[in-house]
Design a protein around this motif. Structure first.
Motif, PDB file in Angstrom:
ATOM      1  N   ARG A 128       0.961  -1.319   0.326  1.00 17.02           N
ATOM      2  CA  ARG A 128      -0.181   0.140   0.097  1.00 17.02           C
ATOM      3  C   ARG A 128       1.429   1.106   0.283  1.00 17.02           C
ATOM      4  O   ARG A 128       0.389   2.326  -0.894  1.00 17.02           O
ATOM      5  CB  ARG A 128      -0.987   0.365   1.160  1.00 17.02           C
ATOM      6  CG  ARG A 128      -1.744   0.847   1.433  1.00 17.02           C
ATOM      7  CD  ARG A 128      -2.869   0.921   0.539  1.00 17.02           C
ATOM      8  NE  ARG A 128      -3.639  -0.186   0.745  1.00 17.02           N
ATOM      9  CZ  ARG A 128      -4.659  -0.683  -0.502  1.00 17.02           C
ATOM     10  NH1 ARG A 128      -5.304   0.249  -1.493  1.00 17.02           N
ATOM     11  NH2 ARG A 128      -5.825  -1.954  -0.295  1.00 17.02           N
ATOM     12  N   ILE A 129       1.741   1.402   0.708  1.00 17.78           N
ATOM     13  CA  ILE A 129       3.125   2.574   1.128  1.00 17.78           C
ATOM     14  C   ILE A 129       4.099   1.839   0.792  1.00 17.78           C
ATOM     15  O   ILE A 129       5.049   0.610   1.778  1.00 17.78           O
ATOM     16  CB  ILE A 129       3.078   3.347   2.295  1.00 17.78           C
ATOM     17  CG1 ILE A 129       1.342   3.901   2.050  1.00 17.78           C
ATOM     18  CG2 ILE A 129       4.206   4.352   1.869  1.00 17.78           C
ATOM     19  CD1 ILE A 129       1.233   4.604   3.809  1.00 17.78           C
ATOM     20  N   GLY A 130       5.133   1.857  -0.212  1.00 15.94           N
ATOM     21  CA  GLY A 130       6.239   1.008  -0.428  1.00 15.94           C
ATOM     22  C   GLY A 130       7.234   2.177   0.540  1.00 15.94           C
ATOM     23  O   GLY A 130       7.002   3.218   1.545  1.00 15.94           O
ATOM     24  N   GLY A 131       8.083   1.052   0.852  1.00 14.85           N
ATOM     25  CA  GLY A 131       9.249   1.626   1.913  1.00 14.85           C
ATOM     26  C   GLY A 131      10.420   0.781   1.796  1.00 14.85           C
ATOM     27  O   GLY A 131       9.988  -0.977   1.084  1.00 14.85           O
ATOM     28  N   PRO A 132      11.578   0.200   2.698  1.00 21.98           N
ATOM     29  CA  PRO A 132      11.944  -1.133   3.145  1.00 21.98           C
ATOM     30  C   PRO A 132      11.379  -2.070   3.232  1.00 21.98           C
ATOM     31  O   PRO A 132      10.272  -1.899   4.717  1.00 21.98           O
ATOM     32  CB  PRO A 132      13.562  -0.755   3.956  1.00 21.98           C
ATOM     33  CG  PRO A 132      12.362   0.793   4.347  1.00 21.98           C
ATOM     34  CD  PRO A 132      11.324   1.470   3.264  1.00 21.98           C
ATOM     35  N   ALA A 133      12.071  -3.258   3.888  1.00 22.34           N
ATOM     36  CA  ALA A 133      11.298  -4.162   4.186  1.00 22.34           C
ATOM     37  C   ALA A 133      12.241  -5.185   4.384  1.00 22.34           C
ATOM     38  O   ALA A 133      13.974  -5.243   3.549  1.00 22.34           O
ATOM     39  CB  ALA A 133      10.320  -5.147   3.936  1.00 22.34           C
ATOM     40  N   ARG A 134      12.278  -6.340   5.197  1.00 23.23           N
ATOM     41  CA  ARG A 134      13.260  -7.457   4.693  1.00 23.23           C
ATOM     42  C   ARG A 134      12.673  -8.806   4.856  1.00 23.23           C
ATOM     43  O   ARG A 134      12.017  -9.407   4.958  1.00 23.23           O
ATOM     44  CB  ARG A 134      14.077  -7.937   5.965  1.00 23.23           C
ATOM     45  CG  ARG A 134      15.410  -6.364   6.640  1.00 23.23           C
ATOM     46  CD  ARG A 134      16.212  -6.874   7.797  1.00 23.23           C
ATOM     47  NE  ARG A 134      16.837  -6.077   7.949  1.00 23.23           N
ATOM     48  CZ  ARG A 134      18.752  -6.089   7.195  1.00 23.23           C
ATOM     49  NH1 ARG A 134      18.622  -7.166   6.618  1.00 23.23           N
ATOM     50  NH2 ARG A 134      19.166  -5.534   7.291  1.00 23.23           N
ATOM     51  N   LEU A 137       1.816  10.735   4.370  1.00 19.32           N
ATOM     52  CA  LEU A 137       1.533   9.080   3.513  1.00 19.32           C
ATOM     53  C   LEU A 137       1.377   9.110   2.136  1.00 19.32           C
ATOM     54  O   LEU A 137      -0.047   9.911   2.204  1.00 19.32           O
ATOM     55  CB  LEU A 137       0.022   8.625   4.292  1.00 19.32           C
ATOM     56  CG  LEU A 137       0.395   8.301   5.745  1.00 19.32           C
ATOM     57  CD1 LEU A 137      -1.051   8.156   6.776  1.00 19.32           C
ATOM     58  CD2 LEU A 137       1.305   7.737   6.057  1.00 19.32           C
ATOM     59  N   PRO A 138       1.294   8.755   1.018  1.00 21.43           N
ATOM     60  CA  PRO A 138       0.931   8.822   0.143  1.00 21.43           C
ATOM     61  C   PRO A 138      -0.353   7.682  -0.570  1.00 21.43           C
ATOM     62  O   PRO A 138       0.439   7.076  -1.110  1.00 21.43           O
ATOM     63  CB  PRO A 138       2.174   8.416  -0.883  1.00 21.43           C
ATOM     64  CG  PRO A 138       2.953   7.669  -0.378  1.00 21.43           C
ATOM     65  CD  PRO A 138       2.782   8.102   1.435  1.00 21.43           C
ATOM     66  N   LEU A 139      -1.503   8.767  -0.252  1.00 24.93           N
ATOM     67  CA  LEU A 139      -2.243   7.270  -0.642  1.00 24.93           C
ATOM     68  C   LEU A 139      -3.637   8.676  -1.560  1.00 24.93           C
ATOM     69  O   LEU A 139      -3.259   9.461  -1.211  1.00 24.93           O
ATOM     70  CB  LEU A 139      -3.263   7.507   0.883  1.00 24.93           C
ATOM     71  CG  LEU A 139      -2.979   6.606   2.281  1.00 24.93           C
ATOM     72  CD1 LEU A 139      -3.019   6.556   3.495  1.00 24.93           C
ATOM     73  CD2 LEU A 139      -2.404   5.351   1.641  1.00 24.93           C
ATOM     74  N   THR A 140      -3.916   7.646  -2.361  1.00 24.74           N
ATOM     75  CA  THR A 140      -5.208   7.892  -2.831  1.00 24.74           C
ATOM     76  C   THR A 140      -6.275   8.212  -2.406  1.00 24.74           C
ATOM     77  O   THR A 140      -7.123   7.937  -1.146  1.00 24.74           O
ATOM     78  CB  THR A 140      -5.116   7.565  -4.519  1.00 24.74           C
ATOM     79  OG1 THR A 140      -5.474   6.597  -3.965  1.00 24.74           O
ATOM     80  CG2 THR A 140      -3.280   8.201  -4.733  1.00 24.74           C
ATOM     81  N   GLN A 141      -7.387   8.594  -2.533  1.00 22.76           N
ATOM     82  CA  GLN A 141      -8.909   8.653  -2.606  1.00 22.76           C
ATOM     83  C   GLN A 141      -8.995   7.303  -2.609  1.00 22.76           C
ATOM     84  O   GLN A 141      -9.700   6.404  -1.456  1.00 22.76           O
ATOM     85  CB  GLN A 141     -10.091   9.633  -3.379  1.00 22.76           C
ATOM     86  CG  GLN A 141      -9.707  10.271  -2.918  1.00 22.76           C
ATOM     87  CD  GLN A 141     -10.644  11.643  -2.761  1.00 22.76           C
ATOM     88  OE1 GLN A 141     -11.268  11.708  -4.197  1.00 22.76           O
ATOM     89  NE2 GLN A 141     -10.828  12.967  -2.834  1.00 22.76           N
TER      90      GLN A 141
END
Length: 229
Positions: free
Chosen positions: A86-92, A156-160
């Motif tokens: 839903r929202i991009g970012g780092p993960a392992r 938060l980069p969220l659209t409607q």
């Protein structure tokens, strides 16, 4: 990577792979066993149930207090729904075979991961009650607070369309609730960019179901610094 930290993950870290997840990526597909457990470190994942008519709704949000695919990795059972970013970012990410071997050797790790699965089940039960009984504005306020805590961000980069899908409502209904929160001064929202301006006001608008993620995260400091325990 709080979920891994709780698991006492020192022996696992050499086997994890740092990844950067992009918005819209598919982490796992419905009906297929997960190939890896994914532990968000800033990304927000969404477990999505699809209906026969094509409509979708979020059934669980996963952030840095949780992980995707643990149960499937441990049992080789197929995932019951799709997990997307839903929202991009780092993960392992930890391959399923590595995680299963570690759990087979370490009963303490098994206990912690099973507790994590149980905690998520409890949250899903609470979400079911919330969705049935509380209005859209209160549910939206609650979800935004949890999204901030789970990503460590107040932007938060969220659209409607994102928020409507999360709450399972029409876009027009979502827009009315978002405009209400904006008018109250709790958020600033324009063209797919949402910022929490006043967490206290947002919490006042949230329903009684709002709780920070279990034991580990507190709402982000809206002045810009993270407030992650």
């Amino acid at each position: 990577m709080l979920a891994l930290d709780r698991a006492g993950s020192g022996p696992l870290l050499p086997y994890t792979r740092q990844v950067v997840l992009a918005r819209g990526d598919t982490v796992s597909e419905e009906g297929v066993a997960a190939g890896a457990a994914v532990f968000p470190e800033g990304a927000l994942l969404s477990r999505v149930a699809a209906m026969a008519d094509g409509r979708t709704v979020e059934v669980a949000a996963l952030g840095q207090d949780d992980a995707a695919g643990i149960l499937s990795c441990l049992t080789s059972a197929p995932e019951p729904c799709r997990t997307v970013v839903r929202i991009g970012g780092p993960a392992r990410a930890i391959p399923a075979s590595v995680l299963k071997s570690a759990v087979d050797r370490d009963h303490g790790l098994r206990r912690v991961l099973l507790q994590s699965i149980q905690n998520r089940a409890i949250r899903i039960e609470q979400d079911l009650a919330c969705n049935a009984l509380h209005d859209v504005t209160a549910r939206l306020a609650r979800w935004l607070l949890l999204a901030c805590a789970r990503t460590g961000e107040d932007n938060l980069p969220l659209t409607q369309d994102d928020m409507a899908a999360v709450l399972g409502v029409q876009r027009t209904t979502l827009n009315a609730s978002a405009m209400h929160l904006r008018a109250s001064g709790a958020i600033r929202y324009n063209r797919g960019a949402l910022r929490v301006l006043d967490a206290a006001r947002l919490e006042a608008a949230a329903c009684e179901c709002y709780r920070p993620p279990i034991g580990d995260l507190r709402p982000v400091d809206v002045r810009g610094s993270r407030r992650v325990a």
